[in-house]
Design a protein around this motif. Structure first.
Motif, PDB file in Angstrom:
ATOM      1  N   GLY A  24       0.815  -1.210   0.000  1.00  0.00           N
ATOM      2  CA  GLY A  24       0.000   0.000   0.000  1.00  0.00           C
ATOM      3  C   GLY A  24       0.847   1.257   0.000  1.00  0.00           C
ATOM      4  O   GLY A  24       0.542   2.230  -0.704  1.00  0.00           O
ATOM      5  N   GLN A  25       1.923   1.241   0.777  1.00  0.00           N
ATOM      6  CA  GLN A  25       2.808   2.404   0.832  1.00  0.00           C
ATOM      7  C   GLN A  25       3.488   2.640  -0.515  1.00  0.00           C
ATOM      8  O   GLN A  25       3.598   3.782  -0.987  1.00  0.00           O
ATOM      9  CB  GLN A  25       3.853   2.204   1.928  1.00  0.00           C
ATOM     10  CG  GLN A  25       3.265   2.238   3.339  1.00  0.00           C
ATOM     11  CD  GLN A  25       4.267   1.819   4.392  1.00  0.00           C
ATOM     12  OE1 GLN A  25       5.370   1.378   4.073  1.00  0.00           O
ATOM     13  NE2 GLN A  25       3.875   1.925   5.648  1.00  0.00           N
ATOM     14  N   LEU A  26       3.942   1.546  -1.151  1.00  0.00           N
ATOM     15  CA  LEU A  26       4.572   1.685  -2.461  1.00  0.00           C
ATOM     16  C   LEU A  26       3.566   2.177  -3.498  1.00  0.00           C
ATOM     17  O   LEU A  26       3.893   3.005  -4.353  1.00  0.00           O
ATOM     18  CB  LEU A  26       5.161   0.332  -2.898  1.00  0.00           C
ATOM     19  CG  LEU A  26       6.367  -0.164  -2.113  1.00  0.00           C
ATOM     20  CD1 LEU A  26       6.810  -1.526  -2.631  1.00  0.00           C
ATOM     21  CD2 LEU A  26       7.523   0.819  -2.209  1.00  0.00           C
ATOM     22  N   LEU A  27       2.334   1.677  -3.409  1.00  0.00           N
ATOM     23  CA  LEU A  27       1.301   2.114  -4.346  1.00  0.00           C
ATOM     24  C   LEU A  27       0.999   3.595  -4.164  1.00  0.00           C
ATOM     25  O   LEU A  27       0.847   4.332  -5.144  1.00  0.00           O
ATOM     26  CB  LEU A  27       0.037   1.289  -4.134  1.00  0.00           C
ATOM     27  CG  LEU A  27      -1.153   1.627  -5.055  1.00  0.00           C
ATOM     28  CD1 LEU A  27      -0.770   1.412  -6.513  1.00  0.00           C
ATOM     29  CD2 LEU A  27      -2.356   0.769  -4.701  1.00  0.00           C
ATOM     30  N   ASN A  28       0.935   4.038  -2.911  1.00  0.00           N
ATOM     31  CA  ASN A  28       0.708   5.467  -2.651  1.00  0.00           C
ATOM     32  C   ASN A  28       1.831   6.319  -3.214  1.00  0.00           C
ATOM     33  O   ASN A  28       1.602   7.402  -3.767  1.00  0.00           O
ATOM     34  CB  ASN A  28       0.566   5.709  -1.145  1.00  0.00           C
ATOM     35  CG  ASN A  28      -0.769   5.251  -0.607  1.00  0.00           C
ATOM     36  OD1 ASN A  28      -1.736   5.168  -1.351  1.00  0.00           O
ATOM     37  ND2 ASN A  28      -0.824   4.945   0.677  1.00  0.00           N
ATOM     38  N   ALA A  29       3.065   5.819  -3.054  1.00  0.00           N
ATOM     39  CA  ALA A  29       4.219   6.558  -3.588  1.00  0.00           C
ATOM     40  C   ALA A  29       4.154   6.639  -5.107  1.00  0.00           C
ATOM     41  O   ALA A  29       4.415   7.689  -5.708  1.00  0.00           O
ATOM     42  CB  ALA A  29       5.517   5.887  -3.149  1.00  0.00           C
ATOM     43  N   GLU A  30       3.790   5.526  -5.735  1.00  0.00           N
ATOM     44  CA  GLU A  30       3.688   5.510  -7.192  1.00  0.00           C
ATOM     45  C   GLU A  30       2.539   6.400  -7.675  1.00  0.00           C
ATOM     46  O   GLU A  30       2.654   7.065  -8.703  1.00  0.00           O
ATOM     47  CB  GLU A  30       3.495   4.075  -7.678  1.00  0.00           C
ATOM     48  CG  GLU A  30       4.738   3.208  -7.481  1.00  0.00           C
ATOM     49  CD  GLU A  30       4.469   1.746  -7.759  1.00  0.00           C
ATOM     50  OE1 GLU A  30       3.302   1.406  -8.088  1.00  0.00           O
ATOM     51  OE2 GLU A  30       5.416   0.935  -7.656  1.00  0.00           O
ATOM     52  N   LEU A  31       1.428   6.407  -6.925  1.00  0.00           N
ATOM     53  CA  LEU A  31       0.300   7.260  -7.294  1.00  0.00           C
ATOM     54  C   LEU A  31       0.664   8.738  -7.178  1.00  0.00           C
ATOM     55  O   LEU A  31       0.276   9.554  -8.027  1.00  0.00           O
ATOM     56  CB  LEU A  31      -0.906   6.945  -6.400  1.00  0.00           C
ATOM     57  CG  LEU A  31      -1.638   5.636  -6.692  1.00  0.00           C
ATOM     58  CD1 LEU A  31      -2.709   5.391  -5.646  1.00  0.00           C
ATOM     59  CD2 LEU A  31      -2.250   5.658  -8.085  1.00  0.00           C
ATOM     60  N   ALA A  32       1.400   9.077  -6.113  1.00  0.00           N
ATOM     61  CA  ALA A  32       1.831  10.471  -5.945  1.00  0.00           C
ATOM     62  C   ALA A  32       2.749  10.891  -7.086  1.00  0.00           C
ATOM     63  O   ALA A  32       2.641  12.002  -7.619  1.00  0.00           O
ATOM     64  CB  ALA A  32       2.534  10.635  -4.602  1.00  0.00           C
ATOM     65  N   GLU A  33       3.646   9.982  -7.475  1.00  0.00           N
ATOM     66  CA  GLU A  33       4.555  10.279  -8.573  1.00  0.00           C
ATOM     67  C   GLU A  33       3.789  10.398  -9.885  1.00  0.00           C
ATOM     68  O   GLU A  33       4.045  11.301 -10.687  1.00  0.00           O
ATOM     69  CB  GLU A  33       5.609   9.169  -8.673  1.00  0.00           C
ATOM     70  CG  GLU A  33       6.685   9.433  -9.708  1.00  0.00           C
ATOM     71  CD  GLU A  33       7.792   8.397  -9.668  1.00  0.00           C
ATOM     72  OE1 GLU A  33       8.726   8.504 -10.465  1.00  0.00           O
ATOM     73  OE2 GLU A  33       7.710   7.465  -8.838  1.00  0.00           O
ATOM     74  N   ALA A  34       2.814   9.485 -10.093  1.00  0.00           N
ATOM     75  CA  ALA A  34       2.021   9.525 -11.319  1.00  0.00           C
ATOM     76  C   ALA A  34       1.186  10.797 -11.392  1.00  0.00           C
ATOM     77  O   ALA A  34       1.024  11.394 -12.460  1.00  0.00           O
ATOM     78  CB  ALA A  34       1.122   8.295 -11.394  1.00  0.00           C
ATOM     79  N   HIS A  35       0.661  11.213 -10.216  1.00  0.00           N
ATOM     80  CA  HIS A  35      -0.138  12.442 -10.170  1.00  0.00           C
ATOM     81  C   HIS A  35       0.707  13.651 -10.565  1.00  0.00           C
ATOM     82  O   HIS A  35       0.254  14.523 -11.323  1.00  0.00           O
ATOM     83  CB  HIS A  35      -0.709  12.639  -8.769  1.00  0.00           C
ATOM     84  CG  HIS A  35      -1.445  13.923  -8.587  1.00  0.00           C
ATOM     85  ND1 HIS A  35      -2.692  14.161  -9.123  1.00  0.00           N
ATOM     86  CD2 HIS A  35      -1.097  15.076  -7.931  1.00  0.00           C
ATOM     87  CE1 HIS A  35      -3.088  15.373  -8.813  1.00  0.00           C
ATOM     88  NE2 HIS A  35      -2.145  15.952  -8.089  1.00  0.00           N
ATOM     89  N   ALA A  36       1.928  13.703 -10.037  1.00  0.00           N
ATOM     90  CA  ALA A  36       2.811  14.837 -10.364  1.00  0.00           C
ATOM     91  C   ALA A  36       3.164  14.840 -11.850  1.00  0.00           C
ATOM     92  O   ALA A  36       3.171  15.883 -12.500  1.00  0.00           O
ATOM     93  CB  ALA A  36       4.076  14.756  -9.513  1.00  0.00           C
ATOM     94  N   LYS A  37       3.434  13.620 -12.391  1.00  0.00           N
ATOM     95  CA  LYS A  37       3.778  13.541 -13.813  1.00  0.00           C
ATOM     96  C   LYS A  37       2.570  13.901 -14.685  1.00  0.00           C
ATOM     97  O   LYS A  37       2.718  14.539 -15.725  1.00  0.00           O
ATOM     98  CB  LYS A  37       4.281  12.143 -14.145  1.00  0.00           C
ATOM     99  CG  LYS A  37       5.655  11.843 -13.561  1.00  0.00           C
ATOM    100  CD  LYS A  37       6.133  10.462 -13.951  1.00  0.00           C
ATOM    101  CE  LYS A  37       7.535  10.200 -13.402  1.00  0.00           C
ATOM    102  NZ  LYS A  37       8.028   8.842 -13.754  1.00  0.00           N
ATOM    103  N   LEU A  38       1.378  13.481 -14.247  1.00  0.00           N
ATOM    104  CA  LEU A  38       0.172  13.815 -14.998  1.00  0.00           C
ATOM    105  C   LEU A  38      -0.048  15.325 -15.030  1.00  0.00           C
ATOM    106  O   LEU A  38      -0.463  15.886 -16.049  1.00  0.00           O
ATOM    107  CB  LEU A  38      -1.033  13.122 -14.365  1.00  0.00           C
ATOM    108  CG  LEU A  38      -2.395  13.354 -15.036  1.00  0.00           C
ATOM    109  CD1 LEU A  38      -2.364  12.852 -16.475  1.00  0.00           C
ATOM    110  CD2 LEU A  38      -3.502  12.677 -14.247  1.00  0.00           C
ATOM    111  N   LYS A  39       0.242  15.969 -13.897  1.00  0.00           N
ATOM    112  CA  LYS A  39       0.103  17.426 -13.841  1.00  0.00           C
ATOM    113  C   LYS A  39       1.077  18.092 -14.809  1.00  0.00           C
ATOM    114  O   LYS A  39       0.713  19.054 -15.508  1.00  0.00           O
ATOM    115  CB  LYS A  39       0.371  17.890 -12.411  1.00  0.00           C
ATOM    116  CG  LYS A  39       0.030  19.352 -12.168  1.00  0.00           C
ATOM    117  CD  LYS A  39       0.151  19.690 -10.697  1.00  0.00           C
ATOM    118  CE  LYS A  39      -0.243  21.141 -10.441  1.00  0.00           C
ATOM    119  NZ  LYS A  39      -0.148  21.487  -9.007  1.00  0.00           N
ATOM    120  N   GLU A  40       2.301  17.562 -14.864  1.00  0.00           N
ATOM    121  CA  GLU A  40       3.285  18.115 -15.786  1.00  0.00           C
ATOM    122  C   GLU A  40       2.846  17.910 -17.229  1.00  0.00           C
ATOM    123  O   GLU A  40       2.979  18.806 -18.072  1.00  0.00           O
ATOM    124  CB  GLU A  40       4.641  17.450 -15.539  1.00  0.00           C
ATOM    125  CG  GLU A  40       5.267  17.788 -14.188  1.00  0.00           C
ATOM    126  CD  GLU A  40       6.530  16.996 -13.926  1.00  0.00           C
ATOM    127  OE1 GLU A  40       6.942  16.242 -14.826  1.00  0.00           O
ATOM    128  OE2 GLU A  40       7.092  17.120 -12.825  1.00  0.00           O
TER     129      GLU A  40
END
Length: 385
Positions: free
Chosen positions: A157-173
């Motif tokens: 779950g922690q790794l998934l949250n980290a990946e989601l946060a990274e994906a969210h930032a990349k999506l924003k970019e």
């Protein structure tokens, strides 16, 4: 799988159990002094064996030494269970099972089977009630197994949250890039068309000014209209770009807090954020660099270090911004730079800064970056990915 705080509690309880067993050996009326000395010495050697196995990470480096060490301890604890039947020895016998299931990602099935064999042997020799003993063992086994499964799911779950946060930032970019591309296309289509029409009318007016002055005048009027239209379109595009620039300007502290909040959904991670508000006065490039570097350092700590605690310290000191990230993960003796760490180095390098990484086994991972402010303020045209 167990964090540093849990490991301290495990070792603390174990020290209490060993002290109780030592006391039982000393006060046992049926043992003469020589046997007491042997049992005490062997119990001390068992602790040395445990510490050496933990310190040198035998489960990861030397498989056969690890198996031999575990088998020796399990057999020895079985002897103490038979000789000094008590709650302390029974709890102490569970420790090898806890280590096998909770210390690493891999479970050595042979050790588990040997642990069960020693337990059943003790039950047989001591003539204890077989059914209740087996039920007690299975209950203990089930608790340890379920705790392992819960820990693994928590880590996922922690790794998934980290990946989601990274994906969210990349999506924003990506969204920002797409919007800029759309605006550029609109400028090309609208302003470009107007400029071409303007040029054609000016050329026509130039060629007919002497022979057909009235037609040249009409062409100049049209050119004037197209120039006004181009100016309006240009102002509109610039206005949108300005708005986009404002929207994409990072409020760094808020972004960092959002990232931390998104990772704390399971309630098992602990973050300390020390943020100097003067850093907000830096430009967008610097803030992007800091945010992406912190995000990557945290992701690296979760993925590779299984960290549970993070310290993020961002300060503006003199003529530089100082970025420090530390976690309590398992660390490593030799740092192998992944794509993420290379990305951090590249971001810092583009701003004429410097970054260093340090780590030791079981001592977590540290990242220290320093970005010169005098170079950052002139870096608005640098694109950092």
């Amino acid at each position: 799988m167990l964090n540093s705080k849990s490991m301290k509690m495990v070792w603390g309880l174990k020290a209490v159990l060993v002290s109780i067993i030592l006391y039982q050996v000393v006060v046992d009326p049926f043992l003469f002094i020589g046997m007491k000395a042997v049992f005490i010495a062997f119990l001390v050697l068992m602790q040395v064996n445990d510490v050496a196995r933990y310190h040198y990470h035998l489960s990861e480096r030397h498989r056969y030494l690890y198996l031999s060490s575990m088998i020796l301890n399990i057999a020895a604890i079985g002897v103490y269970m038979e000789m000094f039947d008590s709650v302390a020895t029974s709890i102490y016998f569970v420790y090898p099972l806890v280590e096998v299931f909770l210390k690493g990602q891999k479970v050595f099935k042979g050790i588990v089977l040997f642990h069960l064999f020693v337990y059943l042997s003790v039950v047989y020799v001591s003539q204890a009630d077989f059914e209740s003993s087996v039920m007690s063992y299975m209950a203990t086994f089930l608790v340890v197994y379920l705790f392992r499964e819960i820990s693994l799911e928590r880590e996922k779950g922690q790794l998934l949250n980290a990946e989601l946060a990274e994906a969210h930032a990349k999506l924003k970019e990506i969204t920002i890039v797409k919007e800029r591309t759309r605006i550029a296309q609109e400028m090309h289509d609208s302003i470009g068309h107007s400029l071409i029409a303007l040029r054609m009318n000016l050329e026509f007016a130039e060629n007919t000014i002497e022979t057909h002055p009235e037609k040249a005048g009409e062409a100049l009027s049209k050119a004037h209209l197209f120039s006004q239209k181009s100016i309006k379109e240009l102002r509109k595009a610039v206005s949108v770009l300005k708005d986009q620039s404002v929207n994409s300007q990072i409020e760094l502290e808020e972004l960092l807090k959002d990232m931390i909040e998104s990772l704390q959904t399971s309630g098992t991670l602990h973050f300390i954020l020390n943020f100097d508000k003067n850093v907000e006065s830096g430009n967008q490039v610097m803030n992007n660099c800091i945010y992406n570097s912190v995000r990557e350092a945290v992701t690296n700590g979760l993925k590779h270090g299984k960290a549970q605690q993070f310290l993020i310290d961002i300060t503006w000191s003199g003529d530089q911004v100082r970025l420090f990230v530390e976690d309590n993960g398992k660390g490593c003796t030799q740092i192998k730079k992944s794509h993420g760490l290379h990305g951090i180095e590249e971001r810092i390098r583009l701003l004429n800064g410097k970054v260093s990484f340090s780590s030791e086994k079981d001592q977590g991972f540290k990242m220290l970056a320093e970005i010169p402010v005098r170079n950052v303020t002139n870096a608005t045209n640098v694109e950092v990915i």
